[in-house]
Design a protein around this motif. Structure first.
Motif, mmCIF file in Angstrom:
data_model
loop_
_atom_site.group_PDB
_atom_site.id
_atom_site.type_symbol
_atom_site.label_atom_id
_atom_site.label_comp_id
_atom_site.label_asym_id
_atom_site.label_seq_id
_atom_site.Cartn_x
_atom_site.Cartn_y
_atom_site.Cartn_z
ATOM 1 N N LYS A 69 0.828 -1.207 0.000
ATOM 2 C CA LYS A 69 0.000 0.000 0.000
ATOM 3 C C LYS A 69 0.860 1.254 0.000
ATOM 4 C CE LYS A 69 -3.732 -2.004 2.690
ATOM 5 N NZ LYS A 69 -4.479 -1.892 3.932
ATOM 6 N N ALA A 70 0.394 2.232 -0.699
ATOM 7 C CA ALA A 70 1.011 3.558 -0.651
ATOM 8 C C ALA A 70 -0.061 4.527 -0.172
ATOM 9 C CB ALA A 70 1.534 3.955 -2.014
ATOM 10 N N GLY A 71 0.355 5.620 0.376
ATOM 11 C CA GLY A 71 -0.639 6.588 0.802
ATOM 12 C C GLY A 71 -0.201 7.430 1.979
ATOM 13 N N LEU A 72 0.416 6.826 2.961
ATOM 14 C CA LEU A 72 0.859 7.605 4.121
ATOM 15 C C LEU A 72 2.083 8.419 3.749
ATOM 16 C CD1 LEU A 72 0.563 8.249 7.133
ATOM 17 C CD2 LEU A 72 2.072 6.336 7.587
ATOM 18 N N SER A 73 3.143 7.766 3.420
ATOM 19 C CA SER A 73 4.380 8.404 2.995
ATOM 20 C C SER A 73 5.286 7.299 2.483
ATOM 21 C CB SER A 73 5.042 9.114 4.167
ATOM 22 O OG SER A 73 6.269 9.664 3.781
ATOM 23 N N ASP A 74 6.173 7.619 1.578
ATOM 24 C CA ASP A 74 7.108 6.610 1.105
ATOM 25 C C ASP A 74 8.286 6.471 2.064
ATOM 26 O OD1 ASP A 74 5.648 5.995 -1.123
ATOM 27 O OD2 ASP A 74 6.703 7.406 -2.411
ATOM 28 N N ILE A 75 8.667 7.572 2.688
ATOM 29 C CA ILE A 75 9.829 7.568 3.582
ATOM 30 C C ILE A 75 9.462 8.282 4.880
ATOM 31 C CG2 ILE A 75 12.189 8.396 3.888
ATOM 32 C CD1 ILE A 75 12.535 8.206 0.869
ATOM 33 N N LEU A 76 9.811 7.658 5.998
ATOM 34 C CA LEU A 76 9.682 8.286 7.319
ATOM 35 C C LEU A 76 11.074 8.533 7.864
ATOM 36 C CD1 LEU A 76 6.908 6.163 9.070
ATOM 37 C CD2 LEU A 76 6.691 8.460 8.156
ATOM 38 N N MET A 77 11.373 9.776 8.151
ATOM 39 C CA MET A 77 12.656 10.136 8.761
ATOM 40 C C MET A 77 12.369 10.689 10.141
ATOM 41 S SD MET A 77 14.615 11.928 5.565
ATOM 42 C CE MET A 77 16.061 12.266 6.531
ATOM 43 N N PHE A 78 12.884 10.007 11.161
ATOM 44 C CA PHE A 78 12.678 10.459 12.537
ATOM 45 C C PHE A 78 13.877 11.293 12.969
ATOM 46 C CE2 PHE A 78 10.058 6.618 12.329
ATOM 47 C CZ PHE A 78 8.859 7.147 12.746
ATOM 48 N N ASP A 79 13.691 12.604 12.927
ATOM 49 C CA ASP A 79 14.694 13.549 13.395
ATOM 50 C C ASP A 79 13.965 14.803 13.845
ATOM 51 O OD1 ASP A 79 13.962 14.686 10.990
ATOM 52 O OD2 ASP A 79 15.885 14.381 10.016
ATOM 53 N N ASP A 80 14.690 15.843 14.114
ATOM 54 C CA ASP A 80 14.063 17.050 14.643
ATOM 55 C C ASP A 80 13.276 17.830 13.600
ATOM 56 O OD1 ASP A 80 15.105 16.478 17.105
ATOM 57 O OD2 ASP A 80 16.912 17.675 16.779
ATOM 58 N N SER A 81 13.561 17.655 12.327
ATOM 59 C CA SER A 81 12.915 18.491 11.319
ATOM 60 C C SER A 81 11.832 17.787 10.503
ATOM 61 C CB SER A 81 13.972 19.054 10.360
ATOM 62 O OG SER A 81 14.638 17.999 9.705
ATOM 63 N N HIS A 82 11.767 16.467 10.515
ATOM 64 C CA HIS A 82 10.784 15.776 9.682
ATOM 65 C C HIS A 82 9.668 15.121 10.508
ATOM 66 C CE1 HIS A 82 14.265 16.029 6.956
ATOM 67 N NE2 HIS A 82 13.338 16.221 6.052
ATOM 68 N N ASN A 83 9.938 14.010 11.132
ATOM 69 C CA ASN A 83 8.963 13.290 11.946
ATOM 70 C C ASN A 83 9.535 13.067 13.340
ATOM 71 O OD1 ASN A 83 7.052 12.786 9.781
ATOM 72 N ND2 ASN A 83 8.552 11.359 8.990
ATOM 73 N N TRP A 84 8.650 12.970 14.312
ATOM 74 C CA TRP A 84 9.085 12.685 15.668
ATOM 75 C C TRP A 84 7.993 11.905 16.375
ATOM 76 C CZ3 TRP A 84 6.163 15.319 19.378
ATOM 77 C CH2 TRP A 84 5.429 16.399 18.912
ATOM 78 N N LEU A 85 8.351 11.276 17.495
ATOM 79 C CA LEU A 85 7.435 10.412 18.236
ATOM 80 C C LEU A 85 7.086 10.995 19.591
ATOM 81 C CD1 LEU A 85 9.085 6.931 17.685
ATOM 82 C CD2 LEU A 85 6.954 7.713 16.726
ATOM 83 N N ARG A 86 5.856 10.753 19.987
ATOM 84 C CA ARG A 86 5.421 10.979 21.359
ATOM 85 C C ARG A 86 4.629 9.730 21.741
ATOM 86 N NH1 ARG A 86 1.700 15.753 21.990
ATOM 87 N NH2 ARG A 86 3.550 16.918 21.389
ATOM 88 N N ASN A 87 5.143 8.963 22.686
ATOM 89 C CA ASN A 87 4.615 7.643 23.044
ATOM 90 C C ASN A 87 4.616 6.757 21.801
ATOM 91 O OD1 ASN A 87 4.317 8.507 25.679
ATOM 92 N ND2 ASN A 87 2.230 9.186 25.341
ATOM 93 N N ASP A 88 3.470 6.378 21.266
ATOM 94 C CA ASP A 88 3.442 5.545 20.066
ATOM 95 C C ASP A 88 2.852 6.273 18.868
ATOM 96 O OD1 ASP A 88 0.871 5.666 20.964
ATOM 97 O OD2 ASP A 88 0.419 3.552 20.618
ATOM 98 N N THR A 89 2.748 7.598 18.934
ATOM 99 C CA THR A 89 2.156 8.390 17.868
ATOM 100 C C THR A 89 3.236 9.107 17.066
ATOM 101 O OG1 THR A 89 0.223 8.738 19.268
ATOM 102 C CG2 THR A 89 0.443 10.173 17.354
ATOM 103 N N ILE A 90 3.095 9.047 15.744
ATOM 104 C CA ILE A 90 4.037 9.717 14.837
ATOM 105 C C ILE A 90 3.485 11.096 14.503
ATOM 106 C CG2 ILE A 90 5.146 9.638 12.581
ATOM 107 C CD1 ILE A 90 4.818 6.585 12.686
ATOM 108 N N PHE A 91 4.306 12.100 14.709
ATOM 109 C CA PHE A 91 3.931 13.484 14.407
ATOM 110 C C PHE A 91 4.806 14.005 13.276
ATOM 111 C CE2 PHE A 91 2.467 12.948 18.698
ATOM 112 C CZ PHE A 91 1.297 13.681 18.751
ATOM 113 N N THR A 92 4.235 14.891 12.487
ATOM 114 C CA THR A 92 4.990 15.582 11.455
ATOM 115 C C THR A 92 4.698 17.073 11.572
ATOM 116 O OG1 THR A 92 5.479 15.668 9.096
ATOM 117 C CG2 THR A 92 3.208 15.291 9.684
ATOM 118 N N GLY A 93 5.628 17.894 11.136
ATOM 119 C CA GLY A 93 5.429 19.333 11.259
ATOM 120 C C GLY A 93 5.443 19.762 12.709
ATOM 121 N N LYS A 94 4.597 20.717 13.052
ATOM 122 C CA LYS A 94 4.572 21.207 14.429
ATOM 123 C C LYS A 94 3.922 20.189 15.361
ATOM 124 C CE LYS A 94 5.043 26.050 13.812
ATOM 125 N NZ LYS A 94 4.832 27.294 14.459
#
Length: 95
Positions: free
Chosen positions: A36-61
């Motif tokens: 399946k495609a649709g969410l994103s092709d690449i997830l980068m966990f760093d300070d500027s792209h994606n980050w985690l809080r508990n088990d939730t993935i956040f992007t942007g602010k």
């Protein structure tokens, strides 16, 4: 009897510690490896792209985009099972 005890010690205590799949996801990159495609092709966990809080993935602010369902070891590769808020499931492989 001692050989069995030594084998049990190595198997159940030492060997799982060699494969720590629950390590921190910061500074990792994941690529969509499912059908399946649709969410994103690449997830980068760093300070500027994606980050985690508990088990939730956040992007942007503070935009939550998905939750982590499972972090799995498939052969030698870590895989991330992610569910978005439309209940679609996506597999990501660590790069």
């Amino acid at each position: 009897m001692r050989l069995v005890s030594l084998w049990a010690l190595l198997t159940f205590i030492y060997l799982p510690s060699c494969f720590n799949i629950n390590a921190d996801l910061s500074q990792t990159t994941w690529m969509n490896c499912g059908a399946k495609a649709g969410l994103s092709d690449i997830l980068m966990f760093d300070d500027s792209h994606n980050w985690l809080r508990n088990d939730t993935i956040f992007t942007g602010k503070d935009s939550a985009v998905a939750t982590i369902v499972k972090l799995d070891l498939h052969y030698v590769e870590r895989r991330l099972l992610v569910k978005d808020f439309n209940n679609k499931i996506y597999w990501f492989c660590e790069q």
